[in-house]
Design a protein around this motif. Sequence first.
Motif, short mmCIF file in Angstrom:
data_model
loop_
_atom_site.label_atom_id
_atom_site.label_comp_id
_atom_site.label_asym_id
_atom_site.label_seq_id
_atom_site.Cartn_x
_atom_site.Cartn_y
_atom_site.Cartn_z
N GLU A 190 -3.91 6.52 4.65
CA GLU A 190 -4.16 5.10 4.44
C GLU A 190 -3.67 4.58 3.10
O GLU A 190 -3.37 3.40 2.96
CB GLU A 190 -5.67 4.79 4.56
CG GLU A 190 -6.23 4.98 5.95
CD GLU A 190 -6.42 6.44 6.32
OE1 GLU A 190 -6.79 7.24 5.44
OE2 GLU A 190 -6.17 6.78 7.49
N SER A 223 0.82 3.59 2.14
CA SER A 223 1.25 3.82 3.52
C SER A 223 2.39 2.88 3.92
O SER A 223 3.31 3.30 4.62
CB SER A 223 0.07 3.74 4.49
OG SER A 223 -0.57 2.49 4.39
N THR A 274 -14.78 4.01 3.15
CA THR A 274 -13.65 4.65 2.46
C THR A 274 -14.16 5.45 1.27
O THR A 274 -13.75 6.60 1.06
CB THR A 274 -12.63 3.58 1.98
OG1 THR A 274 -12.15 2.86 3.12
CG2 THR A 274 -11.46 4.21 1.24
N SER A 287 0.86 -1.17 0.00
CA SER A 287 0.00 0.00 0.00
C SER A 287 0.91 1.23 0.00
O SER A 287 2.10 1.15 0.32
CB SER A 287 -0.89 0.00 1.24
OG SER A 287 -0.10 0.21 2.40
#
Length: 168
Positions: A53, A5, A102, A3
């Motif tokens: 995120e 992040s 989300t 990801s």
Amino acid sequence: MASWSDFAAAEPMLAAGIRALLQQYGPGMGYLATVRPDGGPRVHPVSPVFTDEGLYCFIVDSPKRRDLERDGRYALHSYPPEDNDDEAALTGRAIPVSDPLTIAHLAGALHASPDVDWRLFELTVETAMLRHHGPAGALPLAATPFAPAFAQTWQAPRKLRRTLAVAS
């Protein structure tokens, strides 16, 4: 693949440099390359969205979206800055986001119109590259002092790439 992040936690300076180039004009701006059904590339400008995120992109109903729905591989490249030839690029997979919280959070924060047929994708990171060409640019000019290009690269650890590929 990782990801955004996870990548940013592993390589914070590289991630910051890439993010800075993709957001150099305010909102995220870059060129998104997808894979057409015949295997050729398709390139269009997009506005990537960075959050704590992840890295996301709203894609309207288009050949580009159908490319991602069929084959999620992508490459994202920054726009060139006005004063040099520095560049940033990411590759990975675009994964459709199905989590309603989300989607609602990002759509609300970014004023994504409910009247537009868009779909939210998370862009995972397999490789990352940031290249500084120096004041002479990519092609040195005779009147400009030459500074060698400097590149930073990153690739998701093999174990992480396998784990995310199975999950998607």
